[in-house]
Design a protein around this motif. Sequence first.
Motif, PDB file in Angstrom:
ATOM      1  N   GLN A   1      29.822 -24.277 -27.032  1.00  0.00           N
ATOM      2  CA  GLN A   1      29.211 -22.967 -27.219  1.00  0.00           C
ATOM      3  C   GLN A   1      27.755 -23.120 -27.651  1.00  0.00           C
ATOM      4  OE1 GLN A   1      30.808 -20.006 -26.815  1.00  0.00           O
ATOM      5  NE2 GLN A   1      29.179 -18.676 -27.533  1.00  0.00           N
ATOM      6  N   THR A   2      26.881 -22.225 -27.149  1.00  0.00           N
ATOM      7  CA  THR A   2      25.500 -22.223 -27.619  1.00  0.00           C
ATOM      8  C   THR A   2      25.418 -21.641 -29.024  1.00  0.00           C
ATOM      9  OG1 THR A   2      25.112 -20.061 -26.606  1.00  0.00           O
ATOM     10  CG2 THR A   2      24.494 -22.005 -25.320  1.00  0.00           C
TER      11      THR A   2
ATOM     12  N   SER B   1      29.898 -15.948 -20.922  1.00  0.00           N
ATOM     13  CA  SER B   1      29.021 -16.214 -19.776  1.00  0.00           C
ATOM     14  C   SER B   1      29.727 -16.888 -18.604  1.00  0.00           C
ATOM     15  CB  SER B   1      27.825 -17.076 -20.214  1.00  0.00           C
ATOM     16  OG  SER B   1      28.269 -18.349 -20.668  1.00  0.00           O
TER      17      SER B   1
ATOM     18  N   LYS C   1      17.939 -21.765 -28.082  1.00  0.00           N
ATOM     19  CA  LYS C   1      19.367 -22.077 -28.108  1.00  0.00           C
ATOM     20  C   LYS C   1      19.595 -23.573 -28.322  1.00  0.00           C
ATOM     21  CE  LYS C   1      20.559 -18.343 -24.896  1.00  0.00           C
ATOM     22  NZ  LYS C   1      21.146 -18.019 -23.568  1.00  0.00           N
TER      23      LYS C   1
ATOM     24  N   ASP D   1      26.628 -19.473 -23.399  1.00  0.00           N
ATOM     25  CA  ASP D   1      26.768 -18.323 -24.280  1.00  0.00           C
ATOM     26  C   ASP D   1      28.191 -17.781 -24.212  1.00  0.00           C
ATOM     27  OD1 ASP D   1      24.071 -18.644 -24.648  1.00  0.00           O
ATOM     28  OD2 ASP D   1      23.489 -16.964 -23.356  1.00  0.00           O
TER      29      ASP D   1
ATOM     30  N   SER E   1      24.615 -18.643 -18.894  1.00  0.00           N
ATOM     31  CA  SER E   1      24.235 -17.421 -19.607  1.00  0.00           C
ATOM     32  C   SER E   1      24.539 -16.225 -18.708  1.00  0.00           C
ATOM     33  CB  SER E   1      22.751 -17.447 -19.996  1.00  0.00           C
ATOM     34  OG  SER E   1      21.941 -17.568 -18.838  1.00  0.00           O
TER      35      SER E   1
END
Length: 349
Positions: free
Chosen positions: A196-197, A45, A210, A42, A229
């Motif tokens: 990146q998510t 994160s 996700k 995320d 995360s």
Amino acid sequence: VGSPNGATQAKLSTGSTLLNLGCSGHASYGMLGGHFYFFVGDSGSGKTWVTMSLFAEACINNDFSDYRLIHDNAENGALMDLRKYFGETMANRLEPPRTDNDTGVPQYSGTVEEFYWNVDTAFKQGKPFIYILDSMDALTTSDESDKFQESKEAATKGKEVSGTYGTSKAKLNSSYIRVIFNKLRQTGSILVVVCQTRANIGFGAQFNPKTRAGGLALTFYSSLELWTSIEGHLKKNVKGKAREQGIYCKVRIKKNRLTGKDRTVSFPILHSAGIDDIGGCCDYLVDEKYWKEKEGKISAPEFNFTGDREKLIQHIEENNLEKDIRFLVSNAWDEIENLSEVKRKSRYA
């Protein structure tokens, strides 16, 4: 651990004892030379903090004294003071994939194709390396660039453009990563790709909320796939207000060729100092009930100490007890792993 040619594989710490244990089962290292590692996470994160710490750890590890440290800062996201957080040696050794011969300006990958060409060039220059791409999301493809220009020109003329992008990141990754995969093993080099998510939509999103871009090949060829995360925030009351000091980075090792185990760990990352390894070790021993905490006071009998968390960390650092607490955490981890195992008689002994 032996490499294919019989030499010893270089072992690299992640900068976090807990993450090392989650990745390899060993407190001192989390990665081996000769492999590809995939970080997904995320926004905010800690992906960049952790991956930049890999470079810093390499600088204090003799196994990597002759390695090139290549940072492909494609999204221009690592803007922190490198010397302050990671040391003078790391800042001096860090290099871009290539440099403009006329201006000396660093050149980073702009497309997926350029990224793989840059990695291939690094192999051909003859020295082992740690190459970190941050991130895959910042890269386009040549096909996408051509399509963009075609769409722009059509729009200015009031026309529509039919068709879709002919070449996707997934297809390119599937084709090109196979070209470099064996070269990593042959040279002992390390490749790290950051991604990146994204929010998953459609059927199945309730089970897997996700996702990420880049295709399945990135997972298939990775030795570790780590998803980060934010588990929580570290705050301190300053002048009557709660001020954020950092985050708790939660990392799930979803794919693990080193141990075969899916493990999740959490450790603090401070805005002022980066990965707080000792703080993370203290939190782990308290969370797993090896140390007792009552009314904000932690009892650490091995160090003959009782007091709050911050004073405990200061006590450990001032008395050079870092190795001792890592040893305690390693023993606690091993005990939990052993108790968690299902015991069976070997069928092939």
